[in-house]
Design a protein around this motif. Structure first.
Motif, mmCIF file in Angstrom:
data_model
loop_
_atom_site.group_PDB
_atom_site.id
_atom_site.type_symbol
_atom_site.label_atom_id
_atom_site.label_comp_id
_atom_site.label_asym_id
_atom_site.label_seq_id
_atom_site.Cartn_x
_atom_site.Cartn_y
_atom_site.Cartn_z
ATOM 1 N N ASP A 176 -59.062 24.722 -15.301
ATOM 2 C CA ASP A 176 -58.809 24.945 -16.644
ATOM 3 C C ASP A 176 -57.929 26.263 -16.617
ATOM 4 O O ASP A 176 -57.122 26.314 -15.604
ATOM 5 C CB ASP A 176 -59.902 25.320 -17.182
ATOM 6 C CG ASP A 176 -59.883 25.449 -18.716
ATOM 7 O OD1 ASP A 176 -59.643 24.705 -19.567
ATOM 8 O OD2 ASP A 176 -60.040 26.714 -19.434
ATOM 9 N N THR A 219 -53.563 15.815 -20.005
ATOM 10 C CA THR A 219 -53.765 16.453 -21.255
ATOM 11 C C THR A 219 -52.732 16.408 -22.433
ATOM 12 O O THR A 219 -52.937 16.159 -23.250
ATOM 13 C CB THR A 219 -54.727 17.925 -20.940
ATOM 14 O OG1 THR A 219 -55.514 17.626 -20.064
ATOM 15 C CG2 THR A 219 -55.160 18.423 -22.365
ATOM 16 N N SER A 272 -48.665 35.094 -23.133
ATOM 17 C CA SER A 272 -49.417 36.123 -23.890
ATOM 18 C C SER A 272 -48.430 37.206 -24.180
ATOM 19 O O SER A 272 -48.713 38.271 -24.787
ATOM 20 C CB SER A 272 -50.334 36.717 -23.059
ATOM 21 O OG SER A 272 -50.207 36.850 -21.579
HETATM 22 P P1 NDP Z 1 -52.845 27.506 -18.081
HETATM 23 O O1 NDP Z 1 -53.373 28.355 -17.392
HETATM 24 O O2 NDP Z 1 -52.023 26.378 -17.176
HETATM 25 O O3 NDP Z 1 -51.931 27.834 -19.236
HETATM 26 C C1 NDP Z 1 -52.381 28.829 -20.297
HETATM 27 C C2 NDP Z 1 -51.146 29.037 -21.077
HETATM 28 O O4 NDP Z 1 -51.755 29.744 -22.417
HETATM 29 C C3 NDP Z 1 -50.218 29.990 -20.518
HETATM 30 O O5 NDP Z 1 -48.977 29.971 -21.001
HETATM 31 C C4 NDP Z 1 -50.987 31.320 -20.807
HETATM 32 O O6 NDP Z 1 -49.925 32.417 -20.972
HETATM 33 C C5 NDP Z 1 -51.359 31.070 -22.310
HETATM 34 N N1 NDP Z 1 -52.380 32.167 -22.813
HETATM 35 C C6 NDP Z 1 -53.667 32.147 -22.155
HETATM 36 N N2 NDP Z 1 -54.552 33.034 -22.806
HETATM 37 C C7 NDP Z 1 -53.587 33.398 -23.710
HETATM 38 C C8 NDP Z 1 -53.804 34.564 -24.654
HETATM 39 N N3 NDP Z 1 -54.816 35.119 -24.884
HETATM 40 N N4 NDP Z 1 -52.936 34.840 -25.712
HETATM 41 C C9 NDP Z 1 -51.667 33.967 -25.630
HETATM 42 N N5 NDP Z 1 -51.268 33.194 -24.719
HETATM 43 C C10 NDP Z 1 -52.345 32.695 -23.749
HETATM 44 O O7 NDP Z 1 -53.964 26.487 -18.833
HETATM 45 P P2 NDP Z 1 -53.847 25.013 -19.471
HETATM 46 O O8 NDP Z 1 -52.656 24.403 -19.890
HETATM 47 O O9 NDP Z 1 -54.620 24.110 -18.360
HETATM 48 O O10 NDP Z 1 -54.924 25.229 -20.814
HETATM 49 C C11 NDP Z 1 -54.336 25.507 -22.109
HETATM 50 C C12 NDP Z 1 -55.524 25.080 -23.163
HETATM 51 O O11 NDP Z 1 -55.877 23.829 -22.849
HETATM 52 C C13 NDP Z 1 -57.025 25.869 -22.810
HETATM 53 O O12 NDP Z 1 -57.515 25.989 -24.012
HETATM 54 C C14 NDP Z 1 -57.859 24.919 -21.973
HETATM 55 O O13 NDP Z 1 -59.054 25.022 -22.070
HETATM 56 C C15 NDP Z 1 -57.344 23.689 -22.662
HETATM 57 N N6 NDP Z 1 -57.420 22.344 -22.073
HETATM 58 C C16 NDP Z 1 -56.700 22.170 -20.750
HETATM 59 C C17 NDP Z 1 -57.183 21.149 -20.065
HETATM 60 C C18 NDP Z 1 -56.353 20.605 -18.838
HETATM 61 O O14 NDP Z 1 -56.251 19.588 -18.310
HETATM 62 N N7 NDP Z 1 -55.663 21.649 -18.155
HETATM 63 C C19 NDP Z 1 -57.912 20.039 -20.450
HETATM 64 C C20 NDP Z 1 -58.531 19.919 -21.698
HETATM 65 C C21 NDP Z 1 -58.386 21.549 -22.602
HETATM 66 P P3 NDP Z 1 -50.031 33.827 -19.836
HETATM 67 O O15 NDP Z 1 -49.365 33.020 -18.541
HETATM 68 O O16 NDP Z 1 -49.353 34.834 -20.388
HETATM 69 O O17 NDP Z 1 -51.506 34.083 -19.461
#
Ligand code: NDP
Length: 456
Positions: A176, A219, A272
């Motif tokens: 995740d 996803t 972020s």
């Molecule tokens: P990653 O860690 O690959 O990416 C997360 C992204 O979101 C990064 O760009 C990060 O930026 C940004 N982010 C995280 N926290 C914040 C915040 N507080 N404010 C702004 N930006 C933020 O995660 P995933 O792409 O795997 O997951 C993204 C979402 O999808 C989550 O909600 C996860 O639960 C959901 N999800 C993922 C799945 C998967 O297969 N990966 C399956 C189902 C749901 P930064 O680098 O600055 O932290």
């Protein structure tokens, strides 16, 4: 008062009383209470004339995790200092299969966030049609700025406790936020070493050691397949649509890529620190560059604006940009009521939640009110866990399917999930209520299994 209104107000009264109990039993856990409310507000009207669910306290039992495990994760940083984090595994519901759900490493992780994710996961997994229960875990560990060796030591310490609680027939975690292929590799290696077993205990593994093709893409691709189905159901098409995407991680970059494949224009991505905007729509070359920036160079999204002439960087979130579709793909609560109003004013037609619970409750209500097609996370992003389920099947059978087979399975799975939402989400209004449809379709299977087991 008419009979209909009287029964509606009775249902609301039950819902309020139920939510009072949930809030009282879970003090200081707003994310969890919010997610229970979102599901319960669809389920209460549905079960109003189905007394078995009330009599058997199904919703009360569903809102209580079967098990919450919390543990210390000590590790040593590169300077030789001992650091301590807290790890969790929430084993939420195993009515229809082994617990299944990701591990999140992020400083914002706490019990409330993981309980909300585990609760949601139960319904999402049910929607996939595969035999998987709901779970979630992680740690309040910040992987940003850590060396590979620090990440490895942390993952090994985390698994040194977690291994006793998981297993291929008990609980199968995945990745995740903050947990990608590198972290899964370190954790799988440690599990194998402690247990002396090579089994499918984690999903999201590397292809060399039991991973599934299409898992990385699943996803994001699945979310866009789902959005295409939503548009088709409402006599529209994804071709030519402009799409606002937040995040720049696994989900966001693959969502952007699938938009391109299907003839739509992804305009934004974020992290972020802020968001980037490309009014021409990102090209495949730019998306590949961003994947490398985030996964290999571990840089900031603002760097894309320094590298590409037609990309600009802005502070905040991308919801002020005009677009036909919004696909929030970063994290929870990233669209509030004000941002929803802005999107609506700019003419957004569809919002598909690729992240988990990215829209605040008030934003969801605003979209439904404005007749914007709204796809809830548990349906839209179910492709990830769906392909994880297929990874489990391949591991058990010791086989590996090819890309084409898995792509077809994913596309079909997203169509079936979409159609289940339509079946339970027809409220007689202009649009399908996908939120209600997903909640009810996910609920029925889990609830009926729980009833079959007796009072457990
Ligand atoms: P990653 O860690 O690959 O990416 C997360 C992204 O979101 C990064 O760009 C990060 O930026 C940004 N982010 C995280 N926290 C914040 C915040 N507080 N404010 C702004 N930006 C933020 O995660 P995933 O792409 O795997 O997951 C993204 C979402 O999808 C989550 O909600 C996860 O639960 C959901 N999800 C993922 C799945 C998967 O297969 N990966 C399956 C189902 C749901 P930064 O680098 O600055 O932290």
């Amino acid at each position: 008062m008419s009979k209909l209104h009287a029964s509606e107000s009775k249902t609301q009264e039950y819902l309020d009383r139920y939510m009072e109990g949930v809030a009282k039993r879970n003090p200081g856990q707003p994310e969890f209470v919010q997610s229970v409310y979102e599901v319960a507000s669809s389920i209460f009207p549905y079960i109003a004339d189905k007394p078995k669910y009330h009599k058997l306290q199904i919703l009360e039992r569903m809102a209580e995790p079967e098990r919450v495990i919390s543990f210390r994760v000590p590790w040593t940083d590169d300077a030789g200092r001992i650091r301590t984090n807290r790890g969790w595994r929430i084993q939420f519901n195993s009515a229809i299969g082994p617990y299944k759900g990701g591990l999140r490493f992020h400083p914002s992780v706490n019990e409330s966030v993981l309980k909300f994710l585990g609760f949601e996961q139960t319904f999402k997994n049910s929607l996939t049609g595969l035999p998987m229960g709901g779970g979630k875990g992680g740690a309040n560990f910040n992987p940003k700025g850590k060396s590979d060796l620090e990440i490895m030591r942390f993952c090994q310490s985390f698994m040194t406790e977690l291994y006793r609680h998981i297993g291929p027939d008990t609980d199968v975690p995945a990745g995740d936020i903050g947990v990608g292929g590198r972290e899964i590799g370190f954790m799988f290696g440690q599990y194998k070493r402690i247990r002396n077993e090579f089994v499918g205990v984690l999903t999201g593994k590397g292809l060399e050691f039991g991973g599934s093709k299409m898992r990385t893409e699943a996803t994001g691709y699945g979310a866009i397949f789902f959005m295409r189905n939503m548009l088709a159901q409402h006599k529209d098409t994804i071709e030519g649509k402009t799409v606002l995407i937040s995040g720049s991680g696994n989900v966001a970059t693959h969502a952007a890529e699938k938009c391109l494949h299907l003839g739509a224009k992804p305009l934004t991505m974020s992290d972020s620190g802020g968001f980037i905007h490309c009014k021409d729509g990102f090209t495949q070359e730019q998306i590949d560059w961003i994947k490398d920036l985030k996964n290999v160079r571990r840089g900031r999204i603002s760097e894309a604006a320094d590298h590409f002439e037609n990309i600009s960087f802005h502070e905040g979130r991308p919801w002020s940009v005009a677009g036909d579709c919004a696909v929030p793909s970063a994290t929870q609560n990233e669209i509030n009521a004000e941002e929803a109003a802005m999107l609506i004013k700019n003419g957004v037609k569809v919002v598909a939640e690729a992240a988990n619970m990215p829209c605040e409750q008030a934003a969801v209500e605003a979209f439904l009110e404005a007749d914007v097609l709204f796809g809830p996370a548990k349906a839209v992003n179910a492709g990830g866990v769906g392909v994880s389920g297929l990874e489990m099947s391949q591991n058990s059978a010791r086989i590996a399917w090819d890309n084409e087979q898995l792509k077809t399975l994913l596309e079909n799975m997203m169509k079936e999930i979409h159609d289940s939402c339509v079946k339970f989400g027809d409220t007689g209004g202009k649009n399908t209520n996908y939120l209600q449809g997903a909640n009810i379709a996910g609920f029925v299977k889990v609830a009926d299994a729980m009833i079959a087991y007796g009072h457990v």
